[in-house]
Scaffold this active site. Sequence first.
Site, PDB file in Angstrom:
ATOM      1  N   ASP A 120       0.856  -1.185   0.000  1.00 25.85           N
ATOM      2  CA  ASP A 120       0.000   0.000   0.000  1.00 25.85           C
ATOM      3  C   ASP A 120       0.891   1.233   0.000  1.00 25.85           C
ATOM      4  O   ASP A 120       1.988   1.213   0.565  1.00 25.85           O
ATOM      5  CB  ASP A 120      -0.911   0.009   1.225  1.00 25.85           C
ATOM      6  CG  ASP A 120      -2.027  -1.022   1.146  1.00 25.85           C
ATOM      7  OD1 ASP A 120      -2.412  -1.400   0.022  1.00 25.85           O
ATOM      8  OD2 ASP A 120      -2.524  -1.433   2.205  1.00 25.85           O
ATOM      9  N   ASP A 138      -6.922  -1.428  -4.574  1.00 26.93           N
ATOM     10  CA  ASP A 138      -7.944  -1.100  -3.572  1.00 26.93           C
ATOM     11  C   ASP A 138      -8.908  -0.049  -4.108  1.00 26.93           C
ATOM     12  O   ASP A 138     -10.120  -0.138  -3.907  1.00 26.93           O
ATOM     13  CB  ASP A 138      -7.304  -0.572  -2.290  1.00 26.93           C
ATOM     14  CG  ASP A 138      -6.421  -1.578  -1.591  1.00 26.93           C
ATOM     15  OD1 ASP A 138      -6.624  -2.792  -1.781  1.00 26.93           O
ATOM     16  OD2 ASP A 138      -5.511  -1.149  -0.858  1.00 26.93           O
TER      17      ASP A 138
END
Length: 156
Positions: A120, A138
């Site tokens: 991330d 995401d």
Amino acid sequence: MKRKYYWIYINIIFFIITVDFYSKKWILNHLNIYEKQKVFFILNLFHVHNFGAAFSILSDQNGWQKYFLLIFSIIIILAIIKIMIKFKKKDKNKILSYSLILAGAIGNLIDRINYGFVIDFIDLHFKSWHFATFNIADFSIFIGMIMIIKKNYYNS
């Protein structure tokens, strides 16, 4: 869904997976873990490894979640593909929304297979408040889910 229309959505899926893959590769090559790089006043690049699911759910576990999330991701991907095969050509918004979710799920699955975690790096914030750090996959899942919720809300 008719076969001749597959290519449009397959291209969208591959494009998102490719952008996700190379954005994560760039982060791995240019930022150390937990290193932050300011992009502009509400956006940082912040390299973190997510050993859990969305919003780091289960990331504090002792390792069992790695296998659970890997298997769960594969099941979800197969279920989405099965659902999409039954769509009709006129269900373009449905097909697109599921394509976005599928692309995101595959993008994160690639990380889980390659690294045992998801990379991330997108850190949206306002002053000292930070949203959960996320990635392109995401975001793709999020947009697909919003499209489905919006469609279901306005059709009920």
